[in-house]
Design a protein around this motif. Sequence first.
Motif, PDB file in Angstrom:
ATOM      1  N   UNK A   1       0.828  -1.196   0.000  1.00 57.86           N
ATOM      2  CA  UNK A   1       0.000   0.000   0.000  1.00 57.86           C
ATOM      3  C   UNK A   1       0.873   1.261   0.000  1.00 57.86           C
ATOM      4  N   UNK A   2       0.445   2.275  -0.748  1.00 53.98           N
ATOM      5  CA  UNK A   2       1.239   3.509  -0.876  1.00 53.98           C
ATOM      6  C   UNK A   2       1.421   4.214   0.464  1.00 53.98           C
ATOM      7  N   UNK A   3       0.403   4.182   1.296  1.00 50.48           N
ATOM      8  CA  UNK A   3       0.505   4.855   2.597  1.00 50.48           C
ATOM      9  C   UNK A   3       1.574   4.189   3.477  1.00 50.48           C
ATOM     10  N   UNK A   4       1.632   2.875   3.414  1.00 47.38           N
ATOM     11  CA  UNK A   4       2.641   2.138   4.183  1.00 47.38           C
ATOM     12  C   UNK A   4       4.028   2.408   3.628  1.00 47.38           C
ATOM     13  N   UNK A   5       4.124   2.435   2.301  1.00 43.42           N
ATOM     14  CA  UNK A   5       5.423   2.712   1.669  1.00 43.42           C
ATOM     15  C   UNK A   5       5.924   4.094   2.046  1.00 43.42           C
ATOM     16  N   UNK A   6       5.009   5.082   2.064  1.00 43.33           N
ATOM     17  CA  UNK A   6       5.392   6.447   2.417  1.00 43.33           C
ATOM     18  C   UNK A   6       5.812   6.542   3.879  1.00 43.33           C
ATOM     19  N   UNK A   7       5.159   5.782   4.731  1.00 45.24           N
ATOM     20  CA  UNK A   7       5.421   5.853   6.170  1.00 45.24           C
ATOM     21  C   UNK A   7       6.765   5.216   6.538  1.00 45.24           C
ATOM     22  N   UNK A   8       7.093   4.088   5.914  1.00 45.83           N
ATOM     23  CA  UNK A   8       8.321   3.368   6.284  1.00 45.83           C
ATOM     24  C   UNK A   8       9.466   3.562   5.280  1.00 45.83           C
ATOM     25  N   UNK A   9       9.176   4.189   4.146  1.00 44.38           N
ATOM     26  CA  UNK A   9      10.228   4.418   3.158  1.00 44.38           C
ATOM     27  C   UNK A   9      10.777   3.113   2.598  1.00 44.38           C
ATOM     28  N   UNK A  10      12.097   3.062   2.412  1.00 48.88           N
ATOM     29  CA  UNK A  10      12.719   1.868   1.815  1.00 48.88           C
ATOM     30  C   UNK A  10      12.920   0.746   2.841  1.00 48.88           C
ATOM     31  N   UNK A  11      12.670   1.052   4.128  1.00 47.73           N
ATOM     32  CA  UNK A  11      12.975   0.070   5.167  1.00 47.73           C
ATOM     33  C   UNK A  11      11.772  -0.876   5.393  1.00 47.73           C
ATOM     34  N   UNK A  12      11.419  -1.546   4.316  1.00 47.50           N
ATOM     35  CA  UNK A  12      10.387  -2.590   4.369  1.00 47.50           C
ATOM     36  C   UNK A  12      11.048  -3.920   3.992  1.00 47.50           C
ATOM     37  N   UNK A  13      10.840  -4.931   4.845  1.00 46.75           N
ATOM     38  CA  UNK A  13      11.519  -6.218   4.650  1.00 46.75           C
ATOM     39  C   UNK A  13      10.486  -7.335   4.679  1.00 46.75           C
ATOM     40  N   UNK A  14      10.498  -8.181   3.665  1.00 50.17           N
ATOM     41  CA  UNK A  14       9.591  -9.348   3.613  1.00 50.17           C
ATOM     42  C   UNK A  14      10.414 -10.615   3.837  1.00 50.17           C
ATOM     43  N   UNK A  15      10.031 -11.393   4.850  1.00 52.72           N
ATOM     44  CA  UNK A  15      10.763 -12.621   5.175  1.00 52.72           C
ATOM     45  C   UNK A  15       9.805 -13.806   5.181  1.00 52.72           C
ATOM     46  N   UNK A  16      10.058 -14.783   4.316  1.00 55.52           N
ATOM     47  CA  UNK A  16       9.305 -16.030   4.354  1.00 55.52           C
ATOM     48  C   UNK A  16      10.012 -16.979   5.315  1.00 55.52           C
ATOM     49  N   UNK A  17       9.314 -17.397   6.386  1.00 54.29           N
ATOM     50  CA  UNK A  17       9.957 -18.164   7.453  1.00 54.29           C
ATOM     51  C   UNK A  17       9.648 -19.656   7.350  1.00 54.29           C
ATOM     52  N   UNK A  18       8.371 -19.998   7.334  1.00 54.77           N
ATOM     53  CA  UNK A  18       7.876 -21.379   7.285  1.00 54.77           C
ATOM     54  C   UNK A  18       8.411 -22.196   8.469  1.00 54.77           C
ATOM     55  N   UNK A  19       8.748 -23.481   8.239  1.00 49.89           N
ATOM     56  CA  UNK A  19       9.066 -24.385   9.359  1.00 49.89           C
ATOM     57  C   UNK A  19      10.434 -24.186   9.971  1.00 49.89           C
ATOM     58  N   UNK A  20      11.362 -23.546   9.260  1.00 47.82           N
ATOM     59  CA  UNK A  20      12.740 -23.446   9.730  1.00 47.82           C
ATOM     60  C   UNK A  20      12.967 -22.104  10.416  1.00 47.82           C
ATOM     61  N   UNK A  21      12.806 -22.079  11.745  1.00 52.20           N
ATOM     62  CA  UNK A  21      12.975 -20.834  12.495  1.00 52.20           C
ATOM     63  C   UNK A  21      14.396 -20.784  13.049  1.00 52.20           C
ATOM     64  N   UNK A  22      15.344 -20.529  12.148  1.00 53.89           N
ATOM     65  CA  UNK A  22      16.760 -20.444  12.509  1.00 53.89           C
ATOM     66  C   UNK A  22      17.090 -18.983  12.788  1.00 53.89           C
ATOM     67  N   UNK A  23      17.340 -18.637  14.045  1.00 56.52           N
ATOM     68  CA  UNK A  23      17.525 -17.237  14.445  1.00 56.52           C
ATOM     69  C   UNK A  23      18.710 -16.615  13.723  1.00 56.52           C
ATOM     70  N   UNK A  24      19.804 -17.356  13.583  1.00 56.94           N
ATOM     71  CA  UNK A  24      20.976 -16.800  12.898  1.00 56.94           C
ATOM     72  C   UNK A  24      20.690 -16.520  11.435  1.00 56.94           C
ATOM     73  N   UNK A  25      20.024 -17.475  10.781  1.00 57.26           N
ATOM     74  CA  UNK A  25      19.730 -17.321   9.362  1.00 57.26           C
ATOM     75  C   UNK A  25      18.753 -16.180   9.111  1.00 57.26           C
TER      76      UNK A  25
END
Length: 900
Positions: free
Chosen positions: A212-236
Amino acid sequence: MAEAVISNIVGTITNELAPLIRQQIELACGVEEQLEKLENTLTTINSVLDAAEEEHDKNEEVRVWLGKLKEAVYEADDVIDEYQTDNVQRQVLVYRSLIKKVRNFCSLSNPILFRFQLGQKLKKIRENMDEIAEDRSKFHFTQSGRDGKAVPLKREQTGSDVSSEVIGREDDKEALIKLLLSSNEKENVTIIPIVGMGGLGKTTLAQLVFNDDRVASHFGYRKIWMFVSGDFDVRQISQRIAEKLDRGNHGHLDFDLLQNILKQQMSTSKYLLVLDDVWNEDKVKWLRLKDLLMNGARGSKVLVTTRGKKIASMMATDTRYVYNLSGLPYDKCMDLFLSWAFDRIQDRPQNLVEIGKDIVSKCGGLPLAVRTLGCFLNRKGEDEDEWLSVKNSEIWELVQKENDVLPILRLTYDQMPQYLKPCFAFCSLFPKDRSIDKETLIHMWMAQGFLQSSDGIPLEKIGHRYVNELLSMSLLEEELKYPGDEARHCKMHDLIHDLARLVAGTECSLITAHPKSPSKKVRHVSVFGSDLPEKSSSKVKDSISEFLCNAKKLRSLYSHLLVEQNKTVINLLANLKYLRILILTESEFDDLPNSIGSLLHLRYLDLSKNFRIRRLPHSICKLQNLQKLKLYACVKLEKLPKGTWKIATLRHLEITSKQEFLPKKGIECLTSLRSLSIHNCYRLSTLVRGMQHLIALQKLCLTDCHNLTSLGFSLNYLISLESLEIRNCSGLYLSGRQKTQEEDCSEGRRSFQLLLNIVGLNYKKEQIEDAGKKAEGHQGLQKLRSLTFAQLPKLLELPCELENAASSLQYLSISNCDKLSSLPDWLPQCIALKRLEIKQCKMFPSPPGSQHGSCTIISPSQDELKELISKPRNKEETFEEANTTGLFELTEERSNLDEF
């Protein structure tokens, strides 16, 4: 399901074998040797079940191998259970010094011959299992330790882009964006989980918000998408976040340095992080990652998608930030379906649209199911027969692709601990949209041996834990009657039910039409008359009976089909020797055959709502494995058999009968009882003395017993009681006077001696003596959580014994008790009380603003409880009136009781 069933039964058998092997003096004819060899073989097989499970869906040979193994394991379980049952019967008779009657009581009169036959059966089973174990070598399975957890199949990795137009999530999108753009005064970083079952569109909704444009404007470039699924490796996960923030490569760094870099990156300005498809329940792992994320600048947000309510609760900043995603409304689902089923709006034949309405109603608001079926039918064109075929089919019968609904829902099943899998599959026996009583479900699981306790925890509590796990995974849904209600029932979403049927395979069969020939592998069958065609002919019922009689290895028969003929019941009992569960409710046969005593494996017997049955055969007392006996609303039942006390394993009893007095050697001897419900025993005048020795009793329910005048014992002795419910007992007088300790002890010693004179089936003498001492110390009712008194016209005040429950009581309901004029002085001590209900108690002085004689308070404060305590306006008058109506004229009744 095969590997889960095998693992469950193997675990049960292994636990049972150890004590049997130690009983060397009881074993003969090589039985000990066979038991030891069988234990070794089972241990070897159990070590490769994880590897076999991974190959189950890929390799036909592995499926065949597991099928053979399952049959052999079932057979071994039956033989071991048969031996244990015979052993218990003999121990009971030895304890009772009734050796002369062994021949009449035991299923096999000659112990030497029986053990010889047992040895031969075990040898045959062990040799067959050895062959199966040897076959495993050709599959090159790797051995592993089993921790109860299954490895989930990998879901296709998601990204932040939305692949197509999304229909029906506008309100959810706006609500989440509002949360993301708001500020949290207490925390720099706010964590917001989106929780719901698979296929609801959690990831799609997160993608909508993320882009959403409003979210993009609010957080700028600092948006991160992480697919986690079954492997919750904290280091990775930490490494991937750091690399997305600065586009560097941090794989070579040690974890300490990586953490410092990430903390520095996070603190510079606010960020939005999406953790998609989280399965991790390990709180330690989550706190390690959370410690890094909380260094973000004020206004940072973490958006999580998960199927687990427990996970959402663990990760959320506050319960206010848990976003429970529900299904789409029907009209939105229809729009979504039409958009996928037809390429153009103008090309929508009305006949297909009408069929589509019925198809969409089957999807239960699940967008993924709607899309899947729409896409499937789009490929079928305008062939009406194809559309009708889909309408009349279960969704799981359709061809599935990797990203279609059931494979995605099956991820939840694959992630499930091994011990839960047979419990989940067993739920397929209940029809769709059927309300499931939690206690019934738990008792059925228990009867099948699905519940395993290693720390002495009662099996019923283990069962509640299993139910809560399935609820937290959104595989069951609670039915709440009112806010704050502790739901007693649950339901299963239609698509989840399809999944349960899929994984159960031929193991479970729900008969809804004219049945085919039974599979040799079927073990559990349910029949619900309400789900059969309205005009089911006698031929259909006959074919169902034939089907059941031919399914000779059945372990569960759950029938709500009207059984009218005694011959039908006789045939069922003659053919189904391995039943653990027999439910024949709403039937109309006159007598239960004597052959019921031959069902040695039976744990659960339900004959409720049979309005014709008059007697139970004495052979029912031979059922030494019986855990639950339900005779609710059997209004013509004359009495319980005299030998009821012999059913030493009975944990749950519900009865309706015409007897005036319960058997003298009866219920008070069933010291394993956890719940006792007595319904509509209209002639019953008192409960038996000695009931205070039911030290394991957790639930006592008395309803519609109008002739009941007294309990006949002090509630103080029920040291394990958690729920007490008394309804519509118009003659019952519950004294508010506290007995003296001397009276209590005297009564306890008399009834204790009576119990010892009868039998000590479940407890040794020392255990009963210890219980007696505890009761004398007035430890009763300290575990009481729920108390209900309703339609008790002779109730003037609450019994004084209830004061012991002040610190534990959570639910208190009193209704239609016309002479109740006050609540006890100890009421403000009820610090755990969550709900207080007073309804239609005419003499009760209600607080201001409440209806006369009524009030309801949720989570009452101590001050609110103090306000409710008041003295009756005309207390002397009240007692005088009570005395004239015979409330205290119990001398004659007590005299009759003493004679009894």
